[in-house]
Write a protein that holds these residues in place. Sequence first.
Motif, mmCIF file in Angstrom:
data_model
loop_
_atom_site.group_PDB
_atom_site.id
_atom_site.type_symbol
_atom_site.label_atom_id
_atom_site.label_comp_id
_atom_site.label_asym_id
_atom_site.label_seq_id
_atom_site.Cartn_x
_atom_site.Cartn_y
_atom_site.Cartn_z
ATOM 1 N N GLU A 1 -8.304 0.463 6.258
ATOM 2 C CA GLU A 1 -7.751 0.474 4.996
ATOM 3 C C GLU A 1 -7.594 -0.828 4.359
ATOM 4 O OE1 GLU A 1 -3.903 2.736 4.849
ATOM 5 O OE2 GLU A 1 -5.271 4.663 4.448
ATOM 6 N N GLU B 1 -4.956 10.888 -0.539
ATOM 7 C CA GLU B 1 -6.371 10.415 -0.136
ATOM 8 C C GLU B 1 -7.467 11.392 -0.728
ATOM 9 O OE1 GLU B 1 -7.898 8.168 1.478
ATOM 10 O OE2 GLU B 1 -5.838 7.223 2.020
ATOM 11 N N HIS C 1 -0.605 11.705 3.561
ATOM 12 C CA HIS C 1 -1.859 10.904 3.503
ATOM 13 C C HIS C 1 -2.821 11.776 3.079
ATOM 14 C CE1 HIS C 1 -5.042 8.159 5.264
ATOM 15 N NE2 HIS C 1 -4.508 7.392 4.464
ATOM 16 N N HIS D 1 0.231 3.143 2.621
ATOM 17 C CA HIS D 1 -0.104 3.957 3.653
ATOM 18 C C HIS D 1 -0.172 3.140 4.881
ATOM 19 C CE1 HIS D 1 -2.671 6.871 1.065
ATOM 20 N NE2 HIS D 1 -1.382 7.120 0.890
HETATM 21 FE FE LIG Z 1 -4.964 5.750 3.161
#
Ligand SMILES: [Fe+2]
Length: 297
Positions: A83, A194, A190, A117
């Motif tokens: 990420e 996402e 998540h 995140h």
């Molecule tokens: Fe993420």
Amino acid sequence: MTRTVPEREVTAAKLLDASVKHSFDPAVDVAWDEPWREDTFFLPERVSTLYGTEPWERMSRPHRIELTRCELANNLAFGIWVETVFMQMLARHSLRWNARSNHLRYALTELGDETRHSTMFSRMMDKLDRGPYAFNPIDKFATDLLRAFSTEPLAFVAVLFVEEIFDGLQRAGMRDESVQPLCRQIFRIHVVEEARHMRFARDELFRLIPRLPRIRREALGAAVAFGVGLVSRATRTPEMYAAAGLDVREATRAAARNPHATAVMQECVDRFLPLYTELGLVTPLSRRIWRAHGLVA
Ligand SMILES: [Fe+2]
Ligand SMILES: [Fe+2]
């Protein structure tokens, strides 16, 4: 390659709207103080890299649970790694986009999602009290090159397939009642956020890739196939097996040859292969690399 997608500004406006409606703040939306449940896995057993292997068969249930605890910590550290690479690529490319566009505003919103995140993953590693474990230095170097030199198409291609793989694994985890509720909670957060990132990347790829010369599409296809190998190597870090009290040589060998682990990876890969095939990113050369990883493209 004839698929038509909405204009850039239309996609971004929709995603901005969805971000307002469905965003989480893990600092308050996760029950961090909840204690771990006794006798409960941290990942679905089937997702463990050793599931079904000889060492797995010899392990007691508590030992298997401990392995999934270490594996989750390892996967979260990998999540932070990729990420952070994505954030750098996105920040770098977005500098060229119109400062008043929805496209730029959405990219900045996505950067915000990813910082939350990775913060959530880091906090979860603390809660697990496991990891981080050292990743393969050559793979680390490959992603250093990626974040420094990636083109826009390469950045979106890389982001999309890694997000697809994680989406597949986390969807399995969030539905599995044998997994710790706290872990399922972060998987769910998540997965929801996402979905927008994947849409952003997917639509953009249908705008960018058809305009590329064939040689560049071939190179992108090879990069994806190499990247899938990197992801699967990152799930079986030697230090992680040592921390779980296993014989490292035996465990790494068993994991690398584990047909169950290959099947799990193949299921994840099958989620994006039709799209990458449509984009012309599955080529004879890339197929050969896929096969070396034991995967079918
Ligand atoms: Fe993420
Ligand atoms: Fe993302």
